[in-house]
Scaffold this motif. Structure first.
Motif, PDB file in Angstrom:
ATOM      1  N   ARG A 107       0.831  -1.402  -0.093  1.00 21.62           N
ATOM      2  CA  ARG A 107       0.033  -0.143  -0.001  1.00 21.62           C
ATOM      3  C   ARG A 107       0.758   1.208  -0.092  1.00 21.62           C
ATOM      4  NH1 ARG A 107      -5.277   1.555   1.838  1.00 21.62           N
ATOM      5  NH2 ARG A 107      -5.318   3.812   1.024  1.00 21.62           N
ATOM      6  N   ALA A 108       2.099   1.135   0.730  1.00 23.86           N
ATOM      7  CA  ALA A 108       3.008   2.392   0.622  1.00 23.86           C
ATOM      8  C   ALA A 108       3.316   2.718  -0.744  1.00 23.86           C
ATOM      9  CB  ALA A 108       3.923   2.170   1.899  1.00 23.86           C
ATOM     10  N   GLU A 109       3.726   1.516  -1.089  1.00 27.03           N
ATOM     11  CA  GLU A 109       4.321   1.815  -2.475  1.00 27.03           C
ATOM     12  C   GLU A 109       3.510   2.535  -3.528  1.00 27.03           C
ATOM     13  OE1 GLU A 109       5.941  -2.068  -3.825  1.00 27.03           O
ATOM     14  OE2 GLU A 109       7.539  -2.102  -2.254  1.00 27.03           O
ATOM     15  N   GLN A 110       2.141   1.864  -3.728  1.00 26.42           N
ATOM     16  CA  GLN A 110       1.066   2.417  -4.431  1.00 26.42           C
ATOM     17  C   GLN A 110       0.898   3.932  -4.101  1.00 26.42           C
ATOM     18  OE1 GLN A 110      -2.107  -0.107  -3.402  1.00 26.42           O
ATOM     19  NE2 GLN A 110      -1.568  -1.719  -4.731  1.00 26.42           N
ATOM     20  N   GLU A 111       0.854   4.305  -2.689  1.00 27.64           N
ATOM     21  CA  GLU A 111       0.916   5.703  -2.409  1.00 27.64           C
ATOM     22  C   GLU A 111       1.868   6.498  -2.893  1.00 27.64           C
ATOM     23  OE1 GLU A 111      -1.805   7.534  -0.309  1.00 27.64           O
ATOM     24  OE2 GLU A 111      -2.572   5.564  -1.382  1.00 27.64           O
ATOM     25  N   SER A 112       3.049   6.048  -2.852  1.00 24.21           N
ATOM     26  CA  SER A 112       4.250   6.987  -3.351  1.00 24.21           C
ATOM     27  C   SER A 112       4.179   7.064  -4.995  1.00 24.21           C
ATOM     28  CB  SER A 112       5.600   6.062  -2.780  1.00 24.21           C
ATOM     29  OG  SER A 112       6.460   6.865  -3.409  1.00 24.21           O
ATOM     30  N   ALA A 113       3.629   5.910  -5.608  1.00 23.26           N
ATOM     31  CA  ALA A 113       3.789   6.103  -6.920  1.00 23.26           C
ATOM     32  C   ALA A 113       2.507   6.974  -7.348  1.00 23.26           C
ATOM     33  CB  ALA A 113       3.416   4.404  -7.911  1.00 23.26           C
ATOM     34  N   ARG A 114       1.382   7.105  -6.493  1.00 26.61           N
ATOM     35  CA  ARG A 114       0.266   7.924  -7.001  1.00 26.61           C
ATOM     36  C   ARG A 114       0.777   9.172  -6.731  1.00 26.61           C
ATOM     37  NH1 ARG A 114      -3.352  10.311  -3.978  1.00 26.61           N
ATOM     38  NH2 ARG A 114      -2.632   9.202  -2.194  1.00 26.61           N
ATOM     39  N   ARG A 115       1.681   9.359  -5.709  1.00 19.47           N
ATOM     40  CA  ARG A 115       2.024  10.965  -5.376  1.00 19.47           C
ATOM     41  C   ARG A 115       2.858  11.537  -6.423  1.00 19.47           C
ATOM     42  NH1 ARG A 115       2.252   9.919   1.090  1.00 19.47           N
ATOM     43  NH2 ARG A 115      -0.080  10.161   1.495  1.00 19.47           N
ATOM     44  N   ASP A 116       3.719  10.410  -6.870  1.00 18.83           N
ATOM     45  CA  ASP A 116       4.848  10.896  -7.997  1.00 18.83           C
ATOM     46  C   ASP A 116       4.030  11.368  -9.208  1.00 18.83           C
ATOM     47  OD1 ASP A 116       7.112  10.221  -6.509  1.00 18.83           O
ATOM     48  OD2 ASP A 116       7.083   8.275  -7.200  1.00 18.83           O
ATOM     49  N   ILE A 156       4.020  23.916 -12.349  1.00 18.91           N
ATOM     50  CA  ILE A 156       5.448  23.941 -11.528  1.00 18.91           C
ATOM     51  C   ILE A 156       6.706  23.896 -12.573  1.00 18.91           C
ATOM     52  CG2 ILE A 156       4.366  23.330  -9.470  1.00 18.91           C
ATOM     53  CD1 ILE A 156       5.835  20.588  -9.904  1.00 18.91           C
ATOM     54  N   ALA A 157       7.652  24.351 -11.945  1.00 16.39           N
ATOM     55  CA  ALA A 157       9.056  24.193 -12.795  1.00 16.39           C
ATOM     56  C   ALA A 157       9.674  22.762 -12.337  1.00 16.39           C
ATOM     57  CB  ALA A 157      10.101  25.414 -12.482  1.00 16.39           C
ATOM     58  N   ALA A 158      10.703  22.541 -12.971  1.00 12.58           N
ATOM     59  CA  ALA A 158      11.440  21.278 -12.567  1.00 12.58           C
ATOM     60  C   ALA A 158      12.018  21.420 -11.316  1.00 12.58           C
ATOM     61  CB  ALA A 158      12.338  20.650 -13.750  1.00 12.58           C
ATOM     62  N   ALA A 159      12.483  22.303 -11.052  1.00 13.45           N
ATOM     63  CA  ALA A 159      13.309  22.942  -9.900  1.00 13.45           C
ATOM     64  C   ALA A 159      12.370  22.786  -8.594  1.00 13.45           C
ATOM     65  CB  ALA A 159      13.982  24.184  -9.845  1.00 13.45           C
ATOM     66  N   SER A 160      11.070  22.708  -8.851  1.00 13.69           N
ATOM     67  CA  SER A 160      10.229  22.809  -7.679  1.00 13.69           C
ATOM     68  C   SER A 160       9.802  21.444  -7.316  1.00 13.69           C
ATOM     69  CB  SER A 160       8.838  23.725  -7.920  1.00 13.69           C
ATOM     70  OG  SER A 160       9.485  24.959  -8.158  1.00 13.69           O
ATOM     71  N   LYS A 161      10.105  20.604  -8.282  1.00  9.39           N
ATOM     72  CA  LYS A 161       9.184  19.135  -8.131  1.00  9.39           C
ATOM     73  C   LYS A 161       9.613  18.300  -6.827  1.00  9.39           C
ATOM     74  CE  LYS A 161      12.483  16.226 -10.806  1.00  9.39           C
ATOM     75  NZ  LYS A 161      12.866  15.297 -12.023  1.00  9.39           N
ATOM     76  N   ASP A 162      10.870  18.305  -6.309  1.00  5.51           N
ATOM     77  CA  ASP A 162      11.386  17.909  -5.194  1.00  5.51           C
ATOM     78  C   ASP A 162      10.672  18.305  -4.011  1.00  5.51           C
ATOM     79  OD1 ASP A 162      12.896  16.038  -6.658  1.00  5.51           O
ATOM     80  OD2 ASP A 162      14.783  16.966  -6.133  1.00  5.51           O
ATOM     81  N   ALA A 163      10.298  19.665  -3.912  1.00  3.86           N
ATOM     82  CA  ALA A 163       9.746  20.220  -2.677  1.00  3.86           C
ATOM     83  C   ALA A 163       8.415  19.855  -2.775  1.00  3.86           C
ATOM     84  CB  ALA A 163      10.220  21.741  -2.745  1.00  3.86           C
ATOM     85  N   ILE A 164       7.813  20.023  -3.983  1.00  3.51           N
ATOM     86  CA  ILE A 164       6.280  19.532  -4.124  1.00  3.51           C
ATOM     87  C   ILE A 164       6.141  18.246  -3.541  1.00  3.51           C
ATOM     88  CG2 ILE A 164       4.403  19.516  -5.681  1.00  3.51           C
ATOM     89  CD1 ILE A 164       4.764  22.152  -4.853  1.00  3.51           C
ATOM     90  N   ARG A 165       7.024  17.288  -3.972  1.00  4.84           N
ATOM     91  CA  ARG A 165       6.848  15.732  -3.694  1.00  4.84           C
ATOM     92  C   ARG A 165       6.886  15.610  -2.293  1.00  4.84           C
ATOM     93  NH1 ARG A 165       5.474  11.843  -2.177  1.00  4.84           N
ATOM     94  NH2 ARG A 165       5.850   9.856  -3.017  1.00  4.84           N
ATOM     95  N   ALA A 166       7.895  16.378  -1.681  1.00  6.68           N
ATOM     96  CA  ALA A 166       8.040  16.147  -0.108  1.00  6.68           C
ATOM     97  C   ALA A 166       6.745  16.780   0.570  1.00  6.68           C
ATOM     98  CB  ALA A 166       9.241  16.893   0.291  1.00  6.68           C
ATOM     99  N   GLN A 167       6.156  17.857   0.225  1.00 12.91           N
ATOM    100  CA  GLN A 167       4.960  18.523   0.670  1.00 12.91           C
ATOM    101  C   GLN A 167       3.657  17.530   0.581  1.00 12.91           C
ATOM    102  OE1 GLN A 167       5.297  20.917   2.448  1.00 12.91           O
ATOM    103  NE2 GLN A 167       2.894  20.980   3.161  1.00 12.91           N
ATOM    104  N   LEU A 168       3.805  16.710  -0.564  1.00  9.24           N
ATOM    105  CA  LEU A 168       2.582  15.920  -0.850  1.00  9.24           C
ATOM    106  C   LEU A 168       2.448  14.839   0.429  1.00  9.24           C
ATOM    107  CD1 LEU A 168       2.513  15.109  -4.491  1.00  9.24           C
ATOM    108  CD2 LEU A 168       0.627  16.325  -3.145  1.00  9.24           C
ATOM    109  N   ASP A 169       3.811  14.388   0.810  1.00  6.00           N
ATOM    110  CA  ASP A 169       3.951  13.409   1.949  1.00  6.00           C
ATOM    111  C   ASP A 169       3.392  13.959   3.153  1.00  6.00           C
ATOM    112  OD1 ASP A 169       6.954  11.773   0.783  1.00  6.00           O
ATOM    113  OD2 ASP A 169       4.854  11.389   0.287  1.00  6.00           O
ATOM    114  N   ASN A 170       3.798  15.326   3.366  1.00 11.86           N
ATOM    115  CA  ASN A 170       3.171  16.113   4.839  1.00 11.86           C
ATOM    116  C   ASN A 170       1.684  16.321   4.658  1.00 11.86           C
ATOM    117  OD1 ASN A 170       5.975  15.699   5.563  1.00 11.86           O
ATOM    118  ND2 ASN A 170       6.349  17.821   4.672  1.00 11.86           N
TER     119      ASN A 170
END
Length: 381
Positions: free
Chosen positions: A296-305, A317-331
């Motif tokens: 389930r955790a892997e499915q959630e990670s893929a969905r947020r990606d 968003i710009a490519a430079a922002s993708k890591d920050a946006i991805r981390a914020q999705l987890d929070n």
């Protein structure tokens, strides 16, 4: 006079599974009209709270005076019955336990708040019964602390009237036992639609069931609906199909148990309410539960990606922002998705990374060269 022994958990199914309101009603209806006093002997870990309150009110409504005698333990819903009787006696060496109603809850914040409100209402009903017996006390604190009382403590608090040894009197009837000596647990499992699930859950717990809610029995203070119960079983079995039918889920449980358990003769007769399970079966079921959680955790990670990829593709968003946006999705997924929706789409300007130049070109120069507006040598001049 008549003696009724209430030995076992309080459960709406009754019979082998515990003591139900129906069981108590059958016994009371069979008493002769000449009975004016009932000795109710109690040894019970408790169970479904509404079933316990119903048994208490049934006893109160009977024309005979009821003396509750705690023979071993009167805990949870059983303490409500004991304290609610006109005369409550603690046998020497016995215990009484009171606690707040509990629940296994599943759902969003709104649903959990509703469940909490239900529990508050149930607790207020229990406090009314305890207060009628013992007067005003700090019941909220004692219930929250899961208060255990020995015989002297119960009398001192007022939930019992005295300590004494009370002999049986008149006709006797014992509740909380199978209806016949040749009762077969497996036969009962096969003939009741959900009992196989109940028996399997009971086998995973070393404790007697103490549910104080209506509905799912053999689970403590449970107001969770059956859909949530099914979801928990699917997770523990590693079943990923959310649309699986009840019959298929039962078959999955049977298959898991059949692969691990071989019938063996019973070396020792287990008490009513207990079911044994092989350690390897329990270990496999726990491993399946962990595997399901990891999947389930892997499915959630893929969905947020995928959410981040879609935002990049739409130019939000710009490519430079993708890591920050991805981390914020987890929070905070809900808040982040709402924020992305407020950003305008921008498909006219490339927003993905286009690589890096070894010729010393700046990012702007590399974009000009890639667009074909000038070759590399012209850009660098």
């Amino acid at each position: 006079m008549a003696t009724i022994r209430m030995y076992g958990p309080i459960d709406s199914w009754g019979g082998f599974w515990g003591i139900s309101t129906k069981d108590m009603g059958t016994v009371l209806d069979a008493l002769p009209d000449t009975v004016t006093q009932i000795i109710l002997r109690i040894n019970s870990p408790g169970g479904e709270v509404f079933e316990g309150v119903s048994i208490l009110n049934m006893l109160r409504a009977h024309k005979a005076k009821v003396t509750a005698v705690v023979d071993g333990l009167a805990a949870s819903a059983a303490s409500v019955i004991a304290a609610g009787c006109a005369d409550t006696v603690m046998s020497p060496g016995t215990q009484m336990m009171i606690h707040s109603p509990l629940v296994y809850a599943y759902g969003n914040a709104v649903e959990l708040r509703k469940t909490a409100a239900v529990l508050d209402g149930i607790e207020s009903s229990l406090v009314e019964i305890y207060t009628a017996k013992a007067g005003e006390k700090d019941w909220a604190e004692m219930l929250a602390d899961d208060t255990w009382l020995n015989a002297a403590d119960a009398v001192s608090l007022g939930l019992a009237d005295r300590i004494a040894v009370i002999p049986d009197a008149g006709e006797t009837e014992t509740l909380g036992t199978p209806e016949s000596d040749d009762f077969d647990v497996e036969d009962s499992v096969e003939t009741r639609p959900q009992s196989r699930l109940r028996a399997w859950v009971a086998a995973l717990s070393p404790n007697l069931p103490r549910s104080t809610e209506p509905g799912e029995t053999n689970r403590k203070e449970n107001v969770m609906d059956f859909d949530a119960f099914k979801a928990g079983l699917r997770e523990r079995l590693g079943v990923t199909d959310a649309a699986i039918s009840d019959e298929q889920l039962l078959a999955a449980v049977d298959e898991s148990l059949a692969e691990q358990v071989e019938p063996t003769p019973k070396a020792t007769e287990l008490p009513a309410g207990f079911t044994a399970i092989d350690e390897t079966v329990l270990a496999d079921l726990q491993a399946n539960a962990r595997a399901g959680a990891e999947a389930r955790a892997e499915q959630e990670s893929a969905r947020r990606d995928g959410i981040v990829t879609a935002a990049l593709r739409q130019g939000r968003i710009a490519a430079a922002s993708k890591d920050a946006i991805r981390a914020q999705l987890d929070n905070d997924e809900a808040g982040t998705v709402a924020f992305l929706a407020t950003l305008p789409e921008n498909k006219a300007v490339p927003v993905a990374e286009i690589g890096h130049s070894d010729d010393g070109l700046s990012a702007d120069q590399a974009l000009i060269a890639q667009a074909g507006w000038a070759d590399t040598e012209e850009v660098t001049r």
